[in-house]
Design an enzyme around this catalytic site. Structure first.
Site: not given
Ligand SMILES: *Cc1c(COP(=O)(O)O)cnc(C)c1O
Length: 402
Positions: A141, A226, A255
């Site tokens: 994700f 990520d 986050k």
């Molecule tokens: C939450 C998340 C995103 C997206 O972040 P947003 O601030 O909602 O754009 C991307 N990568 C990972 C691993 C996430 O948990």
């Protein structure tokens, strides 16, 4: 405490029905105040929060140092654009560099934006050698903007939004052979979460991240991690890659980056960062003084309160409590996956039922990937709160087991 004339949850819900686009599934509760791992609704009911702010509130609700830093900053300077220098952004970049791999930072406001920046940087960096492909992992994700969405190898998020961005290749997670077959001379970068979050708290198999690192080195591709969900101490190290024997070329974090204030960052090795020349990429609010002061206060809190070590202890305590539930109900609870304060409980049933039953008992948890309960507790959570919440989970699981 809610003011006497404050609206009820029901009144606020009516406003949403009228004026807010219904692209979220929301529980019928309006939250008004939080402190640590406790949160209160408009009716004054208290909840125990095992998932504060979807992982953003790593230090719990309203961590004092972050509150003080933000209060101080809004009275001095709320926003200045990136056509000027500002001390807090420089100091925050330094703090992140020293806690990771010595790179330079580009600031933005969210995880998706940080990944967009990383994908653009990788393409710009690979352009002279005709490298443009981005390889990502199934069940990963990376966010909802177009490139981040395309990088997210889950058909359910793509449906209705095609055509997507060209040049992305998906491979099964934890399958080094599949990655070796997909990474070629045209690959600009491999983008992966060191631990898949939304995909159900999936840990990397032994040697997997190390294997990807050497494949990238052999074929001249960048390794982008990520760490939007895993970063800034969630797993017991500043960044999750530090549990493994690798370093990325580029890392993204959001986050928990700024104690719950909106912020995102892409950190890149200096040589690679140099690809971005003035004007090539930008974010109006990125690196604003409020977010950077909040981020510095979050880092200070983690340092001074020993919260990286605390993450490990939290994971161990949850592990003991949850394993007890699993051994009592092995056909309902299949597996517990934990790294620090990042916790997945895989069930043999749909997890949304458990979320609802916990909510009735005023415990907030999350369901992801259909059958996984995800907990991202605050690093400031008390042992007593862990025990209390796990007792509720045990009661709910026992009730479902009949
Ligand atoms: C939450 C998340 C995103 C997206 O972040 P947003 O601030 O909602 O754009 C991307 N990568 C990972 C691993 C996430 O948990």
């Amino acid at each position: 405490m809610a003011a006497v004339d404050a609206p009820t949850s029901e009144e606020t819900i009516a406003l949403f029905d009228q004026y807010v686009i219904p692209n979220y599934r929301r529980y019928p509760v309006c939250l008004v105040r939080g402190a640590g791992s406790a949160i209160w609704d408009a009716e004054g009911r208290e909840y125990l929060d095992f998932f504060p702010g979807w992982g953003c509130n790593l230090l719990g609700h309203c961590p004092p140092r972050v509150v003080d830093a933000v209060r101080d900053q809004v009275g001095r300077l709320i926003h200045v654009p990136n056509t000027w220098y500002m001390e807090a952004q420089g100091r925050f970049a330094e703090a992140l560099s020293k806690r990771s791999f010595g790179g330079q930072s580009f600031f933005c406001n969210s995880g998706a934006e940080a990944n967009e920046a990383a994908i653009k940087l990788a393409r710009a960096h690979g352009a002279t050698s005709k490298k443009y492909k981005i390889v990502t992992m199934e069940h990963g994700f990376h966010g909802r903007t177009y490139a981040a969405l395309t990088a997210t190898a889950q058909p359910k998020y793509h449906a209705g939004f095609e055509p997507l961005v060209p040049g992305f290749t998906y491979v099964p997670h934890n399958d080094l052979e599949a990655a070796a077959a997909a990474i070629d001379a045209e690959t600009a970068a491999v983008l992966i979460e060191p631990i898949q979050g939304e995909g159900g708290i999936r840990l990397p198999a032994a040697g997997y991240l190390e294997g990807l690192r050497s494949l990238c080195d052999q074929r001249g591709a960048l390794l982008i991690l990520d760490e939007v969900q895993t970063g800034l101490g969630r797993t017991g190290k500043w960044f999750a890659y530090q549990h493994y024997n690798i370093e990325p070329d580029v890392l993204t974090c959001a986050k928990a980056l700024a104690g719950g204030i909106a912020a995102g960052v892409m950190i890149a090795r200096r040589e690679i960062a140099a690809t971005f020349k003035p004007g090539m990429h930008a974010s109006t609010f990125g690196g604003n003084p409020i977010a950077c002061r909040a981020g510095l206060a979050a880092i200070e809190t983690i340092d001074q309160d020993g919260l990286l070590d605390r993450a490990g202890a939290i994971g161990a305590r949850f592990n003991a409590r949850l394993e007890a539930i699993r051994s009592a109900h092995p056909d309902l609870v299949r597996e517990i996956r934990i790294k620090g304060a990042m916790i997945g409980v895989e069930l043999s049933i749909d997890a949304s039922k458990i979320v609802e039953m916990c909510l009735e008992r005023r415990l907030l948890v999350n369901a992801t990937h259909v059958n996984v309960i995800r907990l991202l507790p605050a690093l400031t959570i008390l042992d007593d709160q862990i025990d209390r919440g796990c007792a509720i989970l045990a009661e709910v699981v026992a009730k479902i087991a009949g």
